[in-house]
Scaffold this active site. Sequence first.
Site, PDB file in Angstrom:
ATOM      1  N   THR B   1       2.027 -17.945  97.927  1.00 19.84           N
ATOM      2  CA  THR B   1       1.623 -18.341  99.281  1.00 19.84           C
ATOM      3  C   THR B   1       1.835 -19.829  99.486  1.00 19.84           C
ATOM      4  O   THR B   1       1.583 -20.627  98.597  1.00 19.84           O
ATOM      5  CB  THR B   1       0.138 -18.005  99.506  1.00 19.84           C
ATOM      6  OG1 THR B   1      -0.017 -16.590  99.576  1.00 19.84           O
ATOM      7  CG2 THR B   1      -0.388 -18.616 100.788  1.00 19.84           C
ATOM      8  N   GLU B 120       8.147 -21.193  90.795  1.00 22.84           N
ATOM      9  CA  GLU B 120       7.735 -20.598  89.513  1.00 22.84           C
ATOM     10  C   GLU B 120       8.947 -20.450  88.591  1.00 22.84           C
ATOM     11  O   GLU B 120       9.899 -19.752  88.920  1.00 22.84           O
ATOM     12  CB  GLU B 120       7.069 -19.249  89.759  1.00 22.84           C
ATOM     13  CG  GLU B 120       5.647 -19.419  90.289  1.00 22.84           C
ATOM     14  CD  GLU B 120       5.022 -18.139  90.795  1.00 22.84           C
ATOM     15  OE1 GLU B 120       5.760 -17.159  90.991  1.00 22.84           O
ATOM     16  OE2 GLU B 120       3.801 -18.131  91.033  1.00 22.84           O
ATOM     17  N   ASN B 277       5.008 -13.596  86.975  1.00 18.49           N
ATOM     18  CA  ASN B 277       4.638 -12.615  87.985  1.00 18.49           C
ATOM     19  C   ASN B 277       4.458 -11.202  87.436  1.00 18.49           C
ATOM     20  O   ASN B 277       4.059 -10.300  88.181  1.00 18.49           O
ATOM     21  CB  ASN B 277       5.674 -12.624  89.116  1.00 18.49           C
ATOM     22  CG  ASN B 277       5.480 -13.861  89.966  1.00 18.49           C
ATOM     23  OD1 ASN B 277       4.533 -13.935  90.736  1.00 18.49           O
ATOM     24  ND2 ASN B 277       6.351 -14.848  89.802  1.00 18.49           N
ATOM     25  N   THR B 282      -3.659  -9.514  86.955  1.00 14.20           N
ATOM     26  CA  THR B 282      -4.622  -9.358  85.875  1.00 14.20           C
ATOM     27  C   THR B 282      -4.901 -10.656  85.146  1.00 14.20           C
ATOM     28  O   THR B 282      -5.837 -10.742  84.396  1.00 14.20           O
ATOM     29  CB  THR B 282      -4.098  -8.329  84.869  1.00 14.20           C
ATOM     30  OG1 THR B 282      -2.758  -8.693  84.523  1.00 14.20           O
ATOM     31  CG2 THR B 282      -4.112  -6.940  85.472  1.00 14.20           C
TER      32      THR B 282
END
Lengths: 225, 282
Positions: B1, B120, B277, B282
């Site tokens: 985001t 990322e 990712n 989790t």
Amino acid sequence: FHTDLQQIRHYSAPGDRSIPAAKQKYVPTSGTYPKGFQAGTAHAGVKASNTKYDDITMVVSDRPAAAAAVFTRNVFKAAPVVVSRASLSARNRAGQGFRGVVVNSGCANAVTGKVGLEHAALMARETDKCFDSEDPSEPPQTLVMSTGVIGQILPISKITDAIPKAHAALGDSHDHWLNAAKAICTTDTFPKLLTRTFTLPSHPETEYRIAGTTKGAGMIHPNMA
Amino acid sequence: TLLGIVCTDAKITPSALDTFLRRANRKSFNCISIDGDTSTNDTVSIFANGAAAPDSAAPIDVEVSDPSTSVSPTSGSPTRVSSKPQRPRTTILHPDAQAFDIVLTKFMQDLAQLVVRDGEGATKFVTIRVRSDKSLITAHRVAESIAKSSLVKTALYGKDANWGRILCAIGYTPGIMDAGPRGLSIDQVLPERTSVSFIPADGSAPLHLLVQGEPQQVDETRAKEILEMEDLEILVRLEDGPVVGEAALKRGARVGTMTKEAVYWTCDLSHEYVTINGDYRT
């Protein structure tokens, strides 16, 4: 098939949130911040595994400010997007200003149904209370943002407990702003903060300032309007 | 985001602030891509409290003109020219407004680029510059298509000058691949009129990969040198203007065009992206 579980690698953010050496150059060590704005942060522990780092951020103006925002055009807009958009529309139509924005990281409050909308509105109202100006009959004067995991319900009581603490921690120093930039991060490896000064032709003797922070590292292909 | 918060102590009306933000956003945050996924939460907000403005200063405003009326050149009175409802157009005329518009756009571009640099798993910062003779929309869509291509991005990660993948991504750009009689008028993007170059970040000579559809003799050592750099620019020239034949030129046809340029910023795609990712929830 030969299945080798060793091929699965699990990600773990650095425990101390250290900034990689190659990224250090993008983190400012000082800044010139706009007058009348303050930033504050607090720890809520929105993500259960976060027991240490601030994840609530507040950026506020000491007086009502003009505000605008652009939002995702994704059809499944998260609750804070829906609530902030409604507040902006209503207050700008009425000629009312805004005091600032409250942000939580760790949970996106997206695809969370009616309870998500209630939580986003509550975050705004609780922040309004810090300005002693909460009026339930008026749209909130605080915008709300959330970032993190989609499809999980916000631990709202942790957040509402932390909001007054973030307000108490407000300040206008570089460290306050840098902490705010850090507290909105998720998988980001460094805080993103910029400041600039500028003048306008009609008052060339007056120095104006602009500061901004942003976050994002993945799920990034913005299409905002 | 993506989230963004911008604050200024200039004095600006809410409607002008909205205009400035939307204009700046179109040239900054809406021109970045890390993984092609548009979030449910993307928001950029801006606040202007006027704290630094002299008491006598008027708030910065912009003028909104109604396109449904125009001023008659003879009478000077407004004349309705269309019954269709149209969106109001905003004209930035005041010097203060023009100045702030430039400041905010550059500022938001700088912020947006920081996001790309932190993609990322990213190891590269890639500028994609596309020039079209016809349309900014065409240029923007082509740049976006390249920026979203997983194969282009993995090639960049592997330091492979795989310009074929860039051409492939141009070719399936929505509006080019689907162009029909009623589609977008961008169907003149043709392989034989397309050129692709790598522009090194150090200012040294560009490496031409494809010139008007013809593959160039690529110096692989030089290509590797360029791709070793953290910053890289991919320049695409579409030459998609009208094709003017010799006969038409003799009749006085004009071939001059106003080049439209779109810029997109992206990064490479690495193993680390999958690692991050694969277990984010989790």
